[in-house]
Design an enzyme around this catalytic site. Structure first.
Site, mmCIF file in Angstrom:
data_model
loop_
_atom_site.group_PDB
_atom_site.id
_atom_site.type_symbol
_atom_site.label_atom_id
_atom_site.label_comp_id
_atom_site.label_asym_id
_atom_site.label_seq_id
_atom_site.Cartn_x
_atom_site.Cartn_y
_atom_site.Cartn_z
ATOM 1 N NE ARG A 161 -3.791 -2.195 2.825
ATOM 2 C CZ ARG A 161 -3.173 -3.371 3.454
ATOM 3 N NH1 ARG A 161 -2.146 -3.548 4.038
ATOM 4 N NH2 ARG A 161 -4.220 -4.120 3.414
ATOM 5 C CE LYS A 184 -6.518 -0.803 4.500
ATOM 6 N NZ LYS A 184 -7.784 -0.754 3.665
ATOM 7 C CG HIS A 252 -5.074 0.864 -3.727
ATOM 8 N ND1 HIS A 252 -4.378 0.651 -2.615
ATOM 9 C CD2 HIS A 252 -6.125 0.101 -3.348
ATOM 10 C CE1 HIS A 252 -4.600 -0.584 -1.899
ATOM 11 N NE2 HIS A 252 -5.992 -0.775 -2.308
ATOM 12 N NE ARG A 255 -3.076 -3.510 -1.263
ATOM 13 C CZ ARG A 255 -2.394 -4.448 -0.164
ATOM 14 N NH1 ARG A 255 -1.158 -4.697 -0.416
ATOM 15 N NH2 ARG A 255 -3.187 -4.994 0.265
ATOM 16 C CG HIS A 278 -6.096 -9.036 1.140
ATOM 17 N ND1 HIS A 278 -6.327 -9.166 -0.150
ATOM 18 C CD2 HIS A 278 -5.931 -7.842 1.180
ATOM 19 C CE1 HIS A 278 -6.301 -7.984 -0.860
ATOM 20 N NE2 HIS A 278 -5.908 -7.209 0.265
ATOM 21 C CE1 TYR A 287 -7.631 -4.870 -2.410
ATOM 22 C CE2 TYR A 287 -5.600 -4.761 -3.246
ATOM 23 C CZ TYR A 287 -6.622 -4.401 -2.274
ATOM 24 O OH TYR A 287 -6.458 -3.288 -1.525
#
Length: 306
Positions: A161, A184, A252, A255, A278, A287
């Site tokens: 990211r 995250k 993004h 990615r 994830h 994705y």
């Protein structure tokens, strides 16, 4: 927070502190939570005509929730944004109900508005490579050109990211064969660093006029401070205009491209899930932009039948 009672303000702050400390929420997430819950409680203050303490909040019913959602839509809030706001309110209420001992069914049972999730649009492999090359041409200062190329190479070559790439410090230099990335929710993952990415960062470090210490940002802005994500967004915007790429060719998207191209090359879906950090395999699937037949082939190879 003038429309909110001191008790509500204190409860909100305690919840936010809990989210930050125990759940590892990022500061941007904390800020969004605060804004959404304050907005909700301010509406209820006006809705009921009096400052709402904790007790009135516990008595909010289904009609009140409908009134709030209707007002949000009337204010031009889209379905996706309203769903996010409702999620924040529910999270706060779940915590508050357990703390204060009331039944939060009216809030927790409120359904989020339906919306169509936008699928990511990764770049084709040649377009991703052209983006990296073109980004390097956007600055007349060699060290800035090298910096921008290094950052975009990390996004595409390692699936980072933009926030993860820009959070790297001098302690990561020179880049090792494997990076430990905190993503995250504070979740850590190990990401292999391809040689071209290490070389790009090495070139940038040789040219960078600012000293890179263990505790300082690896990527510096033009005046020596931390590099802002907007700078990379802007340089990619210039590059995509030159290349004739759509507005979806963002940091993004690099990615997304990393994940899609790995899967197209025969990569294992669960391995890609780990590389991206994830929590859910379904998120990883979203994705990628490969055809259904290829995706089913990957599933069959990843989960062979007995």
């Amino acid at each position: 927070m003038s429309l909110i009672s001191p008790a509500c303000r204190d409860a909100l702050q305690l919840w936010l502190d809990t989210q930050r400390a125990l759940a590892g929420r990022a500061e941007n997430t904390i800020t969004a939570y605060r804004t959404d819950v304050v907005e909700f409680m301010s509406f209820m203050t006006l809705h009921f005509g009096a400052t709402q303490g904790l007790a009135p909040l516990a008595r909010i019913g289904v009609p009140d929730m409908r009134a709030w959602m209707a007002q949000m839509r009337a204010d031009g809030i889209g379905a996706r944004s309203l769903a996010r706001k409702l999620s924040a309110v529910k999270s706060f209420y779940r915590w508050l109900a357990e703390r204060e001992g009331f039944e939060p069914t009216a809030v927790l049972s409120t359904r989020a508005p339906k919306f169509q999730r936008k699928l990511p649009r990764p770049l084709a492999e040649d377009a991703a490579r052209a983006m990296i090359d073109t980004v390097e041409l956007q600055s007349s200062k060699p060290w800035i050109a090298a910096r921008d190329m290094a950052v975009v190479t990390l996004l595409y070559g390692c699936g980072l990211r933009i926030s993860e790439a820009l959070s790297l410090t001098g302690r990561a230099a020179p880049l090792p064969a494997t990076l430990r990335i905190r993503g995250k929710g504070g979740k850590e993952r190990l990401v292999p660093v391809i040689p071209v990415a290490r070389a790009a960062v090495d070139t940038y470090l040789r040219l960078c006029p600012w000293p890179v210490e263990p505790e300082t940002p690896l990527f510096r802005g033009a005046r020596g401070g931390p590099l802002n994500a907007r700078s990379i967004q802007a340089v990619m915007a210039k590059a995509r205009m030159q290349l004739g790429l759509p507005a979806t060719a963002t940091p993004h998207a690099m990615r997304h491209s990393f994940a899609t191209h790995l899967l197209e090359a025969g990569g294992d879906l669960r391995a890609i899930q780990e590389l991206l950090g994830h929590a859910s395999l379904s998120t990883t699937q979203a994705y990628t932009a490969v055809d259904t037949a290829h995706l089913m082939d990957v599933y069959n190879r990843s989960h062979p039948k007995a």
